[in-house]
Enzyme design. Sequence first.
Site, mmCIF file in Angstrom:
data_model
loop_
_atom_site.group_PDB
_atom_site.id
_atom_site.type_symbol
_atom_site.label_atom_id
_atom_site.label_comp_id
_atom_site.label_asym_id
_atom_site.label_seq_id
_atom_site.Cartn_x
_atom_site.Cartn_y
_atom_site.Cartn_z
ATOM 1 N N CYS A 2 85.733 -38.041 -55.182
ATOM 2 C CA CYS A 2 85.064 -39.060 -53.686
ATOM 3 C C CYS A 2 86.279 -40.062 -53.278
ATOM 4 O O CYS A 2 86.878 -39.346 -53.270
ATOM 5 C CB CYS A 2 84.897 -40.495 -55.091
ATOM 6 S SG CYS A 2 83.349 -40.070 -56.637
ATOM 7 N N ARG A 27 86.380 -34.777 -50.016
ATOM 8 C CA ARG A 27 86.180 -34.710 -50.791
ATOM 9 C C ARG A 27 84.852 -35.020 -52.514
ATOM 10 O O ARG A 27 85.219 -35.573 -53.525
ATOM 11 C CB ARG A 27 87.003 -36.935 -51.191
ATOM 12 C CG ARG A 27 88.081 -36.622 -50.495
ATOM 13 C CD ARG A 27 88.897 -37.667 -50.761
ATOM 14 N NE ARG A 27 90.040 -38.218 -51.914
ATOM 15 C CZ ARG A 27 91.126 -38.584 -52.884
ATOM 16 N NH1 ARG A 27 91.734 -37.879 -52.117
ATOM 17 N NH2 ARG A 27 91.155 -38.663 -54.012
ATOM 18 N N TRP A 73 81.486 -37.801 -54.770
ATOM 19 C CA TRP A 73 81.220 -36.525 -55.786
ATOM 20 C C TRP A 73 80.635 -37.374 -57.466
ATOM 21 O O TRP A 73 81.672 -37.433 -58.172
ATOM 22 C CB TRP A 73 82.234 -35.804 -55.882
ATOM 23 C CG TRP A 73 82.023 -34.375 -56.633
ATOM 24 C CD1 TRP A 73 82.185 -33.499 -56.235
ATOM 25 C CD2 TRP A 73 82.729 -34.352 -58.264
ATOM 26 N NE1 TRP A 73 82.597 -32.280 -57.369
ATOM 27 C CE2 TRP A 73 82.658 -33.286 -58.872
ATOM 28 C CE3 TRP A 73 82.856 -35.178 -59.175
ATOM 29 C CZ2 TRP A 73 82.114 -31.945 -59.058
ATOM 30 C CZ3 TRP A 73 83.280 -34.283 -60.557
ATOM 31 C CH2 TRP A 73 82.991 -32.807 -60.504
ATOM 32 N N ASN A 99 86.901 -44.441 -56.827
ATOM 33 C CA ASN A 99 87.046 -43.283 -57.273
ATOM 34 C C ASN A 99 87.164 -43.177 -58.761
ATOM 35 O O ASN A 99 88.160 -44.011 -59.151
ATOM 36 C CB ASN A 99 87.981 -43.053 -55.825
ATOM 37 C CG ASN A 99 88.182 -41.627 -56.854
ATOM 38 O OD1 ASN A 99 87.578 -40.630 -57.504
ATOM 39 N ND2 ASN A 99 89.938 -41.134 -55.789
ATOM 40 N N GLY A 100 86.809 -42.384 -59.664
ATOM 41 C CA GLY A 100 87.431 -42.842 -60.976
ATOM 42 C C GLY A 100 86.550 -42.950 -62.367
ATOM 43 O O GLY A 100 85.177 -42.280 -61.545
ATOM 44 N N GLU A 488 92.104 -14.582 -57.953
ATOM 45 C CA GLU A 488 92.019 -15.880 -56.946
ATOM 46 C C GLU A 488 91.113 -14.963 -55.841
ATOM 47 O O GLU A 488 90.193 -15.842 -55.677
ATOM 48 C CB GLU A 488 93.683 -15.658 -56.598
ATOM 49 C CG GLU A 488 92.978 -16.620 -55.124
ATOM 50 C CD GLU A 488 93.027 -18.014 -55.531
ATOM 51 O OE1 GLU A 488 92.773 -18.752 -56.628
ATOM 52 O OE2 GLU A 488 92.723 -18.688 -54.389
ATOM 53 N N LYS A 492 87.543 -16.740 -54.346
ATOM 54 C CA LYS A 492 86.922 -17.722 -53.988
ATOM 55 C C LYS A 492 85.977 -16.849 -53.585
ATOM 56 O O LYS A 492 85.125 -17.872 -52.767
ATOM 57 C CB LYS A 492 88.457 -17.179 -52.596
ATOM 58 C CG LYS A 492 89.448 -17.326 -52.111
ATOM 59 C CD LYS A 492 89.513 -18.693 -52.174
ATOM 60 C CE LYS A 492 89.586 -19.818 -52.981
ATOM 61 N NZ LYS A 492 90.805 -20.384 -53.631
ATOM 62 N N GLU A 495 82.998 -19.611 -54.981
ATOM 63 C CA GLU A 495 83.046 -20.282 -54.805
ATOM 64 C C GLU A 495 82.852 -21.317 -53.707
ATOM 65 O O GLU A 495 81.714 -21.991 -53.224
ATOM 66 C CB GLU A 495 84.392 -21.774 -55.143
ATOM 67 C CG GLU A 495 85.610 -21.023 -54.508
ATOM 68 C CD GLU A 495 86.803 -21.970 -54.708
ATOM 69 O OE1 GLU A 495 86.335 -22.958 -55.522
ATOM 70 O OE2 GLU A 495 87.938 -21.456 -54.099
ATOM 71 N N HIS A 511 87.005 -2.270 -71.161
ATOM 72 C CA HIS A 511 87.345 -2.546 -72.780
ATOM 73 C C HIS A 511 85.624 -3.246 -72.468
ATOM 74 O O HIS A 511 85.548 -4.040 -73.309
ATOM 75 C CB HIS A 511 88.461 -3.153 -72.827
ATOM 76 C CG HIS A 511 89.824 -2.605 -72.749
ATOM 77 N ND1 HIS A 511 89.291 -1.765 -74.096
ATOM 78 C CD2 HIS A 511 90.511 -1.755 -72.145
ATOM 79 C CE1 HIS A 511 90.347 -0.630 -73.669
ATOM 80 N NE2 HIS A 511 91.101 -1.257 -73.306
ATOM 81 N N LYS A 610 87.193 -31.468 -53.080
ATOM 82 C CA LYS A 610 88.493 -31.104 -53.551
ATOM 83 C C LYS A 610 89.258 -32.214 -53.861
ATOM 84 O O LYS A 610 88.987 -33.489 -54.099
ATOM 85 C CB LYS A 610 89.604 -31.273 -51.819
ATOM 86 C CG LYS A 610 90.834 -31.013 -51.842
ATOM 87 C CD LYS A 610 90.451 -29.124 -51.131
ATOM 88 C CE LYS A 610 92.015 -29.200 -50.445
ATOM 89 N NZ LYS A 610 92.322 -27.426 -50.548
#
Length: 615
Positions: A2, A27, A73, A99-100, A488, A492, A495, A511, A610
């Site tokens: 946010c 954000r 968000w 925001n929160g 990683e 990438k 997402e 396995h 982000k």
Amino acid sequence: MCGIIGYIGKSEAAPILLEGLRRLEYRGYDSAGLATLNGGLSIRKCKGRIANLAELIAREPICGSIGISHTRWATHGGVTDENAHPHFDQSGKLVLVHNGVIENYQTLKEALAAEGHQFKSQTDTEVLAHLIGKHYDGIGGGATRKRLVEAVRKALKEVTGTYGIAVMHEDVPGVLVGARRGSPLVLGIGKGENFLASDVSAIVGHTREAVYLRDYDIVSLDGEDFEISTLNGGASGFEISKVELTEDDVSKGSYPHYMLKEIFEQPDSLANALRGRLSLEESTAKLGGLNMTPTELRNIERIVLTGCGTACHAAMAGEYLLESLAHLPTEVEFASEFRYRNMPMNKDTVVFAISQSGETADTLAALRESQRKGHRTLGICNNVASTIARESDGGVYMHAGPEIGVAATKSFTSQVTILTLLGLLLGRIRHLSTSEGIQIMEELQAIPEKVRSILKQSDYIKTIAEKYSYAKAMMFLGRQFNYPVAMEGALKMKEISYLHAEGHPSAELKHGVIALISPEVPSVFIAPDDSVYDKNISNIEEVKARKGPVIAIGTEGDTKLAKVADDVIYIPRCPDYLSPLLTVIPLQLFAYHLAVKLGCDVDKPRNLAKSVTVE
Ligand code: F6R
């Protein structure tokens, strides 16, 4: 998570706020809204991107030289026009952006509803707006700035959870009020105008001075001045900082996406991570920000590295690095687990909290938990003004410049570089000789140019990415230093392309994972010419025997790999322990080009934001 921006001054607020929101869109981007005050309150808000809000405002203009705005968000309540911020209080005279997360919103909502408050949204934020409004009305007296600040203070004392907020009230037209706890909020100081923002990037074109508010600060501002106090009414020890960021730093330049720009910035960001930190005289790393004497460094018995997502993958690479360079027992834990796990740690354990933004809620909580237990807790952060940077006992800054693309790229390589410097420093105190130290330093210094040479293959990597864009899923496999890189690479891919991707140690294939291999499921093997090269080749053969296509990342000059893999991307030769800094680059480009080919919104992938400032 946010983004908030507020403006108070002499100019029209809406264009300034829209521009700021565009900068904060990384954000959160599921809905957006804006309110201005011009005699009365006007509000525009809608689902979707900032572009939708801008269109709405173009159709239904809104004016006034004071305003607040938000890009969301979603946490509480779905993505709807009603749940978009700003939210009104019961009187309809107060608006708030937040925001929160207000954790006790349900209890507060029930109590307010019992008093006759009616809610239009499912959000926790609307409850906070009502609570502040109730206190404002309850305090009584004339419409003053003091009364509004007092109402905010009273309401926030009843709240548990996190917040960065901006509030305005129709009856107090020349004032904005902001407050923070757990979610960042910056006061931007202009000439005849002032700003509130979640992030300084939103106001960089308007001000060169800012106050990074601290938890429990409450600020009230008009166009000329501001006052900051604490939640308890005491004075806040705020500092005015110079804004170093420029508009160029936060623009895409000639790149189509921030992510691509940031991938290409890595030769520079890595050089910046190394700059001034290698001592030829002592053939070791210099990390003064750790605030530790050689004896204290020598006494470290164990290291715990914690972070989330990509930062956690960097920590995993760090685990291998610290064990091999410094022979120090090292453990990695997701910050979200660390904070609730009761990990036994002897007193000479040092904890590193790794975070690009320095605001990730779980990483911050892990840092505080570690400090509460009396451990020295150090930060590896990019954002120098962040809460983690401020609250840690010392640390190392990445100096990578702003990372705006939601997918982390340059922060990963900076984090791994800093962990290598740490390995060198601690290794030289323990067992590494002068000549070994010099060799590591020389290899490190060569990395930025090697990264540059890999970037030149971007077009070639694009053709490979397009070739495999038919895939239903993808496996990323690597061993030792490159197991974290496999994780990683998979992250990438997931997402930004929404392709199912998994990262595993290559040898784990047998396995269970191998059951997933088919012609529709290509495997990306990270197989540089290192101590486990032959083992990787055997694992590649196992995949090929099951008709799985293989893309391999190998070392220049290796002729064997091309015989077993379908496609090979080469990296320059380097020591095993530095290979993650090189092998990750083709994987970043591979994910980027594949996502572009699939038409995905690379810089703003669905469901993500982000800087995850909520738990
Ligand atoms: C992945 C990504 C996230 C972040 C994670 C931690 O591309 O961006 O996984 O790495 O949210 O963020 P910071 O480093 O800001 O704590």
